[in-house]
Design a protein around this motif. Structure first.
Motif, PDB file in Angstrom:
ATOM      1  N   GLY A 132       2.637  -2.424 -13.840  1.00 28.69           N
ATOM      2  CA  GLY A 132       2.292  -3.295 -12.727  1.00 28.69           C
ATOM      3  C   GLY A 132       0.887  -3.102 -12.206  1.00 28.69           C
ATOM      4  O   GLY A 132       0.041  -2.519 -12.859  1.00 28.69           O
ATOM      5  N   GLY A 133       0.660  -3.591 -11.005  1.00 30.04           N
ATOM      6  CA  GLY A 133      -0.658  -3.504 -10.389  1.00 30.04           C
ATOM      7  C   GLY A 133      -0.887  -2.170  -9.718  1.00 30.04           C
ATOM      8  O   GLY A 133       0.032  -1.369  -9.560  1.00 30.04           O
ATOM      9  N   ALA A 134      -2.131  -1.951  -9.316  1.00 24.88           N
ATOM     10  CA  ALA A 134      -2.487  -0.699  -8.660  1.00 24.88           C
ATOM     11  C   ALA A 134      -1.582  -0.488  -7.453  1.00 24.88           C
ATOM     12  O   ALA A 134      -1.267  -1.442  -6.760  1.00 24.88           O
ATOM     13  N   PRO A 135      -1.100   0.658  -7.157  1.00 26.43           N
ATOM     14  CA  PRO A 135      -1.470   1.929  -7.749  1.00 26.43           C
ATOM     15  C   PRO A 135      -0.644   2.340  -8.957  1.00 26.43           C
ATOM     16  O   PRO A 135      -0.639   3.510  -9.323  1.00 26.43           O
ATOM     17  N   CYS A 136       0.008   1.456  -9.636  1.00 28.11           N
ATOM     18  CA  CYS A 136       0.728   1.712 -10.892  1.00 28.11           C
ATOM     19  C   CYS A 136       2.040   2.451 -10.734  1.00 28.11           C
ATOM     20  O   CYS A 136       2.982   2.169 -11.431  1.00 28.11           O
ATOM     21  N   LEU A 137       2.093   3.407  -9.871  1.00 28.31           N
ATOM     22  CA  LEU A 137       3.304   4.193  -9.669  1.00 28.31           C
ATOM     23  C   LEU A 137       3.610   4.255  -8.185  1.00 28.31           C
ATOM     24  O   LEU A 137       2.714   4.268  -7.359  1.00 28.31           O
ATOM     25  N   THR A 138       4.860   4.310  -7.864  1.00 28.43           N
ATOM     26  CA  THR A 138       5.266   4.407  -6.473  1.00 28.43           C
ATOM     27  C   THR A 138       5.928   5.761  -6.268  1.00 28.43           C
ATOM     28  O   THR A 138       6.907   6.080  -6.948  1.00 28.43           O
ATOM     29  N   PRO A 139       5.409   6.580  -5.353  1.00 28.48           N
ATOM     30  CA  PRO A 139       6.028   7.883  -5.116  1.00 28.48           C
ATOM     31  C   PRO A 139       7.415   7.726  -4.497  1.00 28.48           C
ATOM     32  O   PRO A 139       7.681   6.746  -3.796  1.00 28.48           O
ATOM     33  N   ASP A 140       8.282   8.691  -4.752  1.00 28.07           N
ATOM     34  CA  ASP A 140       9.631   8.618  -4.191  1.00 28.07           C
ATOM     35  C   ASP A 140       9.606   8.727  -2.667  1.00 28.07           C
ATOM     36  O   ASP A 140      10.469   8.214  -1.979  1.00 28.07           O
ATOM     37  N   ASP A 141       8.584   9.405  -2.122  1.00 26.74           N
ATOM     38  CA  ASP A 141       8.414   9.513  -0.675  1.00 26.74           C
ATOM     39  C   ASP A 141       6.920   9.520  -0.402  1.00 26.74           C
ATOM     40  O   ASP A 141       6.206  10.438  -0.825  1.00 26.74           O
ATOM     41  N   ASP A 142       6.411   8.498   0.269  1.00 25.73           N
ATOM     42  CA  ASP A 142       4.961   8.422   0.511  1.00 25.73           C
ATOM     43  C   ASP A 142       4.521   9.188   1.750  1.00 25.73           C
ATOM     44  O   ASP A 142       3.333   9.253   2.049  1.00 25.73           O
ATOM     45  N   PHE A 145       1.816   7.881   3.963  1.00 31.93           N
ATOM     46  CA  PHE A 145       0.513   7.534   3.409  1.00 31.93           C
ATOM     47  C   PHE A 145       0.511   6.067   2.989  1.00 31.93           C
ATOM     48  O   PHE A 145       1.534   5.526   2.573  1.00 31.93           O
ATOM     49  N   VAL A 146      -0.642   5.441   3.051  1.00 31.69           N
ATOM     50  CA  VAL A 146      -0.843   4.132   2.446  1.00 31.69           C
ATOM     51  C   VAL A 146      -1.496   4.420   1.089  1.00 31.69           C
ATOM     52  O   VAL A 146      -2.678   4.759   1.012  1.00 31.69           O
ATOM     53  N   VAL A 147      -0.707   4.357   0.038  1.00 33.27           N
ATOM     54  CA  VAL A 147      -1.172   4.734  -1.301  1.00 33.27           C
ATOM     55  C   VAL A 147      -1.948   3.573  -1.911  1.00 33.27           C
ATOM     56  O   VAL A 147      -1.466   2.443  -1.951  1.00 33.27           O
ATOM     57  N   ASP A 148      -3.181   3.854  -2.378  1.00 37.08           N
ATOM     58  CA  ASP A 148      -3.988   2.804  -2.991  1.00 37.08           C
ATOM     59  C   ASP A 148      -4.444   3.137  -4.403  1.00 37.08           C
ATOM     60  O   ASP A 148      -5.097   2.331  -5.049  1.00 37.08           O
ATOM     61  N   GLU A 149      -4.096   4.333  -4.883  1.00 36.79           N
ATOM     62  CA  GLU A 149      -4.503   4.718  -6.232  1.00 36.79           C
ATOM     63  C   GLU A 149      -3.563   5.786  -6.745  1.00 36.79           C
ATOM     64  O   GLU A 149      -3.087   6.627  -5.989  1.00 36.79           O
ATOM     65  N   ALA A 150      -3.294   5.735  -8.040  1.00 39.25           N
ATOM     66  CA  ALA A 150      -2.519   6.785  -8.695  1.00 39.25           C
ATOM     67  C   ALA A 150      -3.344   7.302  -9.858  1.00 39.25           C
ATOM     68  O   ALA A 150      -3.977   6.526 -10.570  1.00 39.25           O
ATOM     69  N   GLU A 151      -3.383   8.597 -10.032  1.00 41.36           N
ATOM     70  CA  GLU A 151      -4.133   9.193 -11.128  1.00 41.36           C
ATOM     71  C   GLU A 151      -3.148   9.878 -12.064  1.00 41.36           C
ATOM     72  O   GLU A 151      -2.449  10.805 -11.671  1.00 41.36           O
TER      73      GLU A 151
END
Length: 172
Positions: A132-142, A145-151
């Motif tokens: 999918g689109g950025a950030p590509c992965l969704t953490p099980d618990d954020d 945080f507002v996640v905008d990038e996954a490395e």
């Protein structure tokens, strides 16, 4: 991002796209425009460093400094380090730090791509977004945080190293 003018239309491209997808604009002109767009002066060391990274992505600062000196002569290592730092701060370069490796720089920015690293020789390859689109992965618990990038870094052995030492285990 820079605006690249063609006869038919205008295109917004990053340096990676200019190098990968061809000659919509000569590379030197594109680099100059890109530096100006982010408010940086066009200098010979900056142009040379960006050219090196366009040709050799995932390079270390020392490699870039060596190649810049080959092109320009007496440019200090510190000047190249400063160039890489400011270009990364302005979004022209992406700084990556694979575990156990020196910091490396690349011109492919803004697309949240990932990397595949050979455990034996250190070769690094780009991998497009995992899902999918950025950030590509969704953490099980954020954790709010507002996640905008996954490395993500994938580790393994490249085909050349597997062919050279086929019996060597791939996981360490």
């Amino acid at each position: 991002m820079i605006t690249v003018h063609s006869q038919e239309s205008f295109h917004k491209l990053d340096l990676f796209q200019i190098v990968r997808y061809g000659d919509r604009m000569p590379i030197d002109s594109a680099l100059r425009e890109q530096l100006r767009t982010v408010g940086l002066r066009v200098t010979a060391p900056r142009l040379a460093a960006l050219e090196v990274l366009a040709e050799s992505p995932h390079s270390t600062a020392d490699f870039v400094a060596s190649r810049v000196r080959e092109q320009l002569g007496g440019v200090s290592t510190q000047a190249v380090y400063d160039t890489l730092r400011v270009c990364a701060e302005k979004g022209l370069l992406r700084r990556i730090e694979p575990a156990g490796s020196a910091v490396r720089y690349e011109t492919r920015t803004g697309d949240n791509h990932h990397h595949l690293v050979c455990r034996d020789c250190g070769d690094i390859r780009d991998i497009d977004c995992v899902v999918g689109g950025a950030p590509c992965l969704t953490p099980d618990d954020d954790h709010g945080f507002v996640v905008d990038e996954a490395e993500v870094t994938f580790w393994g052995r490249c085909p050349r190293c597997v062919a050279t030492h086929p019996s060597k285990p791939s996981a360490q």
